[in-house]
Design a protein around this motif. Structure first.
Motif, PDB file in Angstrom:
ATOM      1  N   TRP A 128      32.167   8.808  12.050  1.00 19.45           N
ATOM      2  CA  TRP A 128      31.403   7.572  11.932  1.00 19.45           C
ATOM      3  C   TRP A 128      30.194   7.784  11.029  1.00 19.45           C
ATOM      4  O   TRP A 128      29.756   8.908  10.782  1.00 19.45           O
ATOM      5  CB  TRP A 128      30.949   7.085  13.314  1.00 19.45           C
ATOM      6  N   SER A 129      29.643   6.694  10.553  1.00 18.71           N
ATOM      7  CA  SER A 129      28.494   6.754   9.638  1.00 18.71           C
ATOM      8  C   SER A 129      27.231   6.326  10.367  1.00 18.71           C
ATOM      9  O   SER A 129      27.276   5.690  11.424  1.00 18.71           O
ATOM     10  CB  SER A 129      28.741   5.850   8.433  1.00 18.71           C
ATOM     11  N   GLU A 133      25.212   4.126   9.356  1.00 15.60           N
ATOM     12  CA  GLU A 133      25.091   2.669   9.290  1.00 15.60           C
ATOM     13  C   GLU A 133      25.797   2.021  10.477  1.00 15.60           C
ATOM     14  O   GLU A 133      25.257   1.089  11.101  1.00 15.60           O
ATOM     15  CB  GLU A 133      25.685   2.173   7.974  1.00 15.60           C
ATOM     16  N   ASN A 134      27.015   2.495  10.799  1.00 14.26           N
ATOM     17  CA  ASN A 134      27.730   1.951  11.967  1.00 14.26           C
ATOM     18  C   ASN A 134      26.988   2.245  13.270  1.00 14.26           C
ATOM     19  O   ASN A 134      26.970   1.420  14.198  1.00 14.26           O
ATOM     20  CB  ASN A 134      29.137   2.529  12.027  1.00 14.26           C
ATOM     21  N   MET A 181      24.148  -0.211  13.618  1.00 14.38           N
ATOM     22  CA  MET A 181      24.647  -1.537  13.984  1.00 14.38           C
ATOM     23  C   MET A 181      25.070  -1.583  15.463  1.00 14.38           C
ATOM     24  O   MET A 181      24.805  -2.571  16.162  1.00 14.38           O
ATOM     25  CB  MET A 181      25.829  -1.910  13.084  1.00 14.38           C
ATOM     26  N   ALA A 182      25.689  -0.500  15.947  1.00  9.26           N
ATOM     27  CA  ALA A 182      26.113  -0.464  17.355  1.00  9.26           C
ATOM     28  C   ALA A 182      24.911  -0.443  18.282  1.00  9.26           C
ATOM     29  O   ALA A 182      24.892  -1.124  19.337  1.00  9.26           O
ATOM     30  CB  ALA A 182      26.998   0.762  17.593  1.00  9.26           C
ATOM     31  N   TYR A 207      32.749  -0.478  16.479  1.00 14.35           N
ATOM     32  CA  TYR A 207      32.278   0.307  15.329  1.00 14.35           C
ATOM     33  C   TYR A 207      32.874   1.704  15.281  1.00 14.35           C
ATOM     34  O   TYR A 207      32.388   2.568  14.524  1.00 14.35           O
ATOM     35  CB  TYR A 207      30.749   0.396  15.357  1.00 14.35           C
ATOM     36  N   ASN A 208      33.927   1.979  16.079  1.00 15.27           N
ATOM     37  CA  ASN A 208      34.633   3.264  16.045  1.00 15.27           C
ATOM     38  C   ASN A 208      33.701   4.444  16.307  1.00 15.27           C
ATOM     39  O   ASN A 208      33.717   5.453  15.576  1.00 15.27           O
ATOM     40  CB  ASN A 208      35.353   3.459  14.708  1.00 15.27           C
TER      41      ASN A 208
END
Length: 601
Positions: free
Chosen positions: A14-15, A17-18, A21-22, A39-40
């Motif tokens: 995962w990044s 950025e994700n 957001m999560a 968001y994985n």
């Protein structure tokens, strides 16, 4: 090894950025499981980050030594040093990085202290993180070329060229460029071949250890049209079969050395006029380098009488601003090497001689001398279409090391160009490369090593790479040993320049006459059977040599001795007037032609 490590799982895919957001969704009321699935991101990872408040992505126990700001500063320093042709090697850069970390109290591995340099693993990872920096093999560039291609010199050339364009209303079909290039009867750079892996030495059959030089004069215009090539063979007598299978319309001439001179340039100029046929209403502009043979007074007078205007380049700038050098000679030389390789395979064991040169050169010339290459050469040099600002600041960066100004050394036929005074270089221990004083560097390292290690500095730097290894400065005045006046771009067919060349020619003739008249006749009582034959041979050979600079013949005085002092180049074995060279009388003499050849190879 860290640089060769390959991940064995997909954890942490995962990044950041994700993750941000999560976290934002969870703080706004969304369930952790829902945000993690959306968001994985693993549920436990998102739960732990929400609890700790961390939103960065740091995996494993390894941490970067330098911050993003520090690495950006190192990258900019490498680019700046490369721009001025003083790029750093792997060893130099690793030493610099070690000093940079030490002086800025940045934590680094203990293994760096052993070799006083950064590790190979760190350098490999640094290159992966910064793909704009790669390891390249540089091309040797002389100091003369580096300081010759500077803004005042180039701007003066474009200013003179623009004046002639406006004065004669020139179009693309009336702007020509001519230059000489040398080809040999043996291969200089053979093509790559398929060989056995692990073989220490790979060879290829060559015609001879050292080939014989043949000079070819090429000329083209900005519209893509070429003048047939003009061959200069290193021999005494011209034979028609030397041009068998040559490109259509080719001409040839002979000289004892194979080099061009003023008389041969005049012969080529007459050939050029026959092909182009300029008129008073449609004059021709011929841009060329400022070789002494191109300033031969009879040639300048003939050009003026036949509606040709000579515009010369500034010295040591032709590698970037001459169309033939930029886009034509390179392909021709590459195809010529291929043709030599094909010839040697088709005629095994045969030695290439001068009668084969034109036949081998012809297919290479027809492949490389294309309209596309000619038009591209004029375009990328800014000559046509006229673009005086085609060279940016990065092109003039190497000249900033010397800051060579435009010197007023000869008569200017047009308006003067404003001179830019050059700042004096800071005189440190070395005049060539300015580095930080050894005692000062050791003192700084000792001071920082006595203090406790601190955390990496993220936003500021105490010592920059430029402080540790400053950009070099060269004192041009201390390096210059030239006796001749510095040259620059000129309109050679103007009256002031022609008057100067006429006066030079008259002074040379007057000097020869006075020297012969003042030299006493030699009285010798030596009786030797071979003395008369030796003297006769010397007098015969004296008419075979020309000074490549002033184009004067070798004149033999009484007793078989020359009337002027002549010196021989250590590399090409050509003879020159000593007064025409910058030789100081110490060590071997190497002519300007050989120095330029070594610089461009």
């Amino acid at each position: 090894m860290v640089s060769n490590y390959k991940r064995k799982t997909n954890q942490g895919s995962w990044s950041e950025e994700n993750l941000n957001m999560a976290i934002y969704e969870c703080r706004n009321g969304t369930k952790i499981s829902t945000a993690a699935s959306l968001y994985n991101i693993p549920f436990t990872t998102l739960y732990r980050r929400l609890k700790s408040g961390r939103n960065d992505k740091l995996l494993g126990r390894f941490r970067p030594i330098f911050s993003i700001t520090h690495e950006k500063e190192l990258v900019e320093y490498l680019k700046e040093m490369d721009a001025v042709f003083y790029g750093l090697t792997r060893y130099d850069f690793k030493n610099l990085v070690y000093s940079y970390a030490k002086l800025n109290n940045i934590q680094y591995p203990n293994s760096w202290d052993k070799n006083k340099s950064a590790g190979n693993d760190w350098l490999a990872c640094f290159l992966k993180r910064n793909p704009s920096i790669v390891l390249r093999t540089p091309e040797p560039t002389s100091v003369a070329r580096a300081r010759g291609f500077n803004r005042p010199q180039v701007e003066r050339f474009f200013s003179l060229l623009d004046e002639q364009y406006q004065k004669y209303n020139i179009d693309a079909t009336r702007v020509y460029n001519m230059d000489e290039t040398g080809i040999s009867t043996t291969t200089n750079k053979p093509p790559k071949i398929l060989s056995v892996c692990g073989k220490k030495q790979v060879g290829i059959i060559s015609s001879a250890e050292r080939g014989k030089l043949t000079t070819v004069i090429c000329c083209c215009n900005a519209a893509g049209s070429f003048i047939p090539p003009f061959f200069i063979f290193a021999r005494e007598r011209m034979q028609e079969r030397l041009l068998d299978n040559a490109p259509p319309g080719s001409k040839g001439y002979c000289s004892s050395s194979g080099w061009t001179n003023g008389d041969i340039f005049l012969i080529w100029l007459k050939f050029f006029v026959e092909v182009v046929r300029p008129t008073p209403d449609k004059k021709i502009i011929l841009v060329l380098d400022n070789h002494e043979s191109h300033k031969y007074y009879p040639a300048l007078k003939y050009a003026s009488d036949n509606n040709i205007v000579f515009v010369s380049f500034a010295p040591h700038t032709t590698h970037k601003i001459q169309p033939l050098d930029v886009s034509v000679f390179g392909p021709i030389k590459r195809f010529y090497e291929q043709e030599i390789n094909i010839f040697q395979k088709n005629y095994s064991g045969r030695i290439i001689n001068q009668y084969d040169v034109a036949k081998i050169f012809s297919p290479a010339y027809l492949k490389g001398a294309t309209p596309h290459n000619a038009v591209s050469g004029f375009k990328c040099t800014g000559i046509w279409p006229f673009n005086p600002s085609i060279f940016g600041d990065e092109e003039f960066a190497p000249a900033s090391v010397t800051d060579r100004p435009l010197e007023n050394s000869v008569v200017t036929p047009t308006s003067e160009v404003n001179e830019v005074p050059s700042p004096k270089a800071n005189n440190l221990e070395s005049d060539l490369v300015h580095t930080l004083d050894t005692y000062q560097l050791e003192t700084m390292v000792a001071t920082t090593s006595s203090t406790p290690q601190q955390q990496p500095i993220k936003n500021c730097t105490k010592v920059s790479p430029t402080d540790i290894r400053p950009i070099p400065k060269i004192d041009v005045m201390k390096m210059s040993t030239r006796k001749r006046k510095t040259q620059r771009a000129e309109v050679l067919t103007t009256t002031p320049v022609k008057n100067i060349q006429l006066e030079k020619m008259k002074n040379a003739e007057r000097k020869v006459i006075n020297t012969v008249a003042k030299r006493p006749t030699r009285k010798s009582v030596r009786k030797s059977l071979n003395f008369e034959s030796t003297k006769k041979k010397a007098s015969e050979d004296s008419t075979q040599y020309f000074c490549p600079i002033c184009s004067e013949k070798y004149i033999c005085g009484p007793g078989g001795k020359p009337v002027e002092n002549w010196i021989q180049c250590y590399i090409c074995e050509k003879w020159y007037h000593e007064d025409c060279t910058s030789y100081l009388g110490k060590g071997h003499f190497v002519c300007d032609f050989c120095e330029d050849t070594n610089d461009s190879s």
